[in-house]
Design a protein around this motif. Sequence first.
Motif, PDB file in Angstrom:
ATOM      1  N   GLN A  70       0.836  -1.195  -0.141  1.00 49.91           N
ATOM      2  CA  GLN A  70       0.122   0.122  -0.079  1.00 49.91           C
ATOM      3  C   GLN A  70       0.671   1.396  -0.046  1.00 49.91           C
ATOM      4  N   ALA A  71       2.167   1.163   0.629  1.00 50.47           N
ATOM      5  CA  ALA A  71       2.959   2.246   0.618  1.00 50.47           C
ATOM      6  C   ALA A  71       3.826   2.382  -0.732  1.00 50.47           C
ATOM      7  N   GLY A  72       3.322   1.668  -1.747  1.00 47.27           N
ATOM      8  CA  GLY A  72       4.219   1.779  -3.017  1.00 47.27           C
ATOM      9  C   GLY A  72       5.205   0.610  -3.203  1.00 47.27           C
ATOM     10  N   GLY A  73       5.311  -0.315  -2.366  1.00 50.62           N
ATOM     11  CA  GLY A  73       6.550  -1.283  -2.494  1.00 50.62           C
ATOM     12  C   GLY A  73       6.161  -2.496  -3.804  1.00 50.62           C
ATOM     13  N   ASP A  74       7.057  -2.702  -4.255  1.00 49.11           N
ATOM     14  CA  ASP A  74       6.854  -3.517  -5.412  1.00 49.11           C
ATOM     15  C   ASP A  74       6.755  -5.117  -4.917  1.00 49.11           C
ATOM     16  N   LEU A  75       5.922  -5.756  -5.546  1.00 49.85           N
ATOM     17  CA  LEU A  75       5.874  -7.238  -5.179  1.00 49.85           C
ATOM     18  C   LEU A  75       5.935  -8.134  -6.273  1.00 49.85           C
ATOM     19  N   ALA A  76       6.298  -7.622  -7.278  1.00 45.24           N
ATOM     20  CA  ALA A  76       6.414  -8.306  -8.630  1.00 45.24           C
ATOM     21  C   ALA A  76       7.570  -9.279  -8.909  1.00 45.24           C
ATOM     22  N   ALA A  77       7.495 -10.392  -7.874  1.00 43.32           N
ATOM     23  CA  ALA A  77       8.711 -11.349  -7.936  1.00 43.32           C
ATOM     24  C   ALA A  77       8.204 -12.677  -8.189  1.00 43.32           C
ATOM     25  N   ASP A  78       8.963 -13.392  -8.202  1.00 39.96           N
ATOM     26  CA  ASP A  78       8.871 -15.137  -8.073  1.00 39.96           C
ATOM     27  C   ASP A  78       9.301 -15.112  -6.768  1.00 39.96           C
ATOM     28  N   TRP A  79       8.182 -15.616  -5.866  1.00 36.95           N
ATOM     29  CA  TRP A  79       8.389 -15.734  -4.527  1.00 36.95           C
ATOM     30  C   TRP A  79       9.172 -16.990  -4.045  1.00 36.95           C
ATOM     31  N   ALA A  80       9.025 -18.063  -4.842  1.00 38.78           N
ATOM     32  CA  ALA A  80       9.681 -19.087  -4.531  1.00 38.78           C
ATOM     33  C   ALA A  80      11.299 -18.927  -4.647  1.00 38.78           C
ATOM     34  N   ALA A  81      11.704 -18.335  -5.665  1.00 36.75           N
ATOM     35  CA  ALA A  81      12.995 -18.121  -6.063  1.00 36.75           C
ATOM     36  C   ALA A  81      13.719 -17.069  -4.862  1.00 36.75           C
ATOM     37  N   VAL A  82      12.797 -15.932  -4.612  1.00 37.14           N
ATOM     38  CA  VAL A  82      13.192 -15.231  -3.328  1.00 37.14           C
ATOM     39  C   VAL A  82      13.506 -15.868  -2.161  1.00 37.14           C
ATOM     40  N   TYR A  83      12.578 -16.812  -2.021  1.00 41.70           N
ATOM     41  CA  TYR A  83      12.814 -17.644  -0.551  1.00 41.70           C
ATOM     42  C   TYR A  83      13.792 -18.379  -0.531  1.00 41.70           C
ATOM     43  N   ALA A  84      14.290 -18.987  -1.807  1.00 48.15           N
ATOM     44  CA  ALA A  84      15.309 -19.893  -1.747  1.00 48.15           C
ATOM     45  C   ALA A  84      16.672 -18.799  -1.601  1.00 48.15           C
ATOM     46  N   ALA A  85      16.447 -17.889  -2.134  1.00 46.81           N
ATOM     47  CA  ALA A  85      17.867 -16.942  -2.329  1.00 46.81           C
ATOM     48  C   ALA A  85      18.027 -16.292  -1.041  1.00 46.81           C
ATOM     49  N   ASN A  86      17.074 -16.197   0.033  1.00 43.92           N
ATOM     50  CA  ASN A  86      17.176 -15.601   1.167  1.00 43.92           C
ATOM     51  C   ASN A  86      18.033 -16.480   2.189  1.00 43.92           C
ATOM     52  N   CYS A  87      19.298 -16.250   2.020  1.00 45.04           N
ATOM     53  CA  CYS A  87      20.297 -17.266   2.698  1.00 45.04           C
ATOM     54  C   CYS A  87      21.263 -16.546   3.743  1.00 45.04           C
TER      55      CYS A  87
END
Length: 314
Positions: free
Chosen positions: A239-256
């Motif tokens: 709602q504050a303008g942050g972008d959510l356009a991502a492959d969240w499975a890939a983001v989840y894996a990359a969060n290391c």
Amino acid sequence: MDFDALCQQLNLGALTAEPIRLYGGLMHKMYRVATEGGVYAVKCLNPHVMARPTAAANFATAEELERKLEQTALPLLPALTIGGRKMQEMGGAYCYLFPYFEGKALTEGDITPCHCAIVGGLLARLHQVEQKVGPIQREILALDWDGFALSDEDKDLLEQMQTAANAALLPPLSTICHNDMDPKNVLWNGMDCRIIDLECLGYGSPYLELLETALCWAGYESGTVDFDRFTAFVNAYAQAGGDLAADWAAVYAANCGRLEWLHYNLLRAGGSEGEENRRLGKAEVAKTLVCIKGYTKIQDEIVRVMDNITKASP
């Protein structure tokens, strides 16, 4: 740190009380210092961190970005600039000074969806200060888990996560990131808050920071995830303008980042940087292993929630 000499060097006025140690941080030492000129929070930087070859460049980058953020309306608590410098040196020791804010970090039981919504909105505003489109520059993880007192099962899990993180592709967007905006680094006085601990500021993936920070505010470091808090955080971010356009499975894996934190603390627990550092390292190893194992168990549910919020957002 010789606080009397520091106050004299920086013209802060004489001490009016003994400095008081403040607890909560995991790397550096904080003190409340009252002088004739005011009350300050003094962060004494860990000498072992300062001895790293990359320390000077990393702190310089963070200070440059901090100065940019000081031009915004974000509720920050930046280091004071005294004598043209933010980082101060006294007898070979280094520190930052801050105006003292009468607030405290929230404990797990105090955090509400309202707090999460406020911080989610602030994170979106932070990510919009400066954006760069282009491939994300990430170092390939090559953490060696041999030589540590870990079970074969734990080593296998860590290797699998490291392999998945290295293979994950992120959207080509970098922003200014706080890199540690979890509950311990936001101080509250009622619903008024200040973001602290800006020494880790850098450019990075906003998607990674959103996921990790929302999870922290939802309580996953304590072993469970409050999905009301998690969705409040992410919805407010959108709602504050942050972008959510991502492959969240890939983001989840990359969060290391947890893997790197675990490896650092395994080294610290068996290192020669003093008993306090060894004790902190051992405590963080146990805590971080639990967190990593929990992270793998909630993956499908978190990715599903992120996908649903993304579809519903403007």
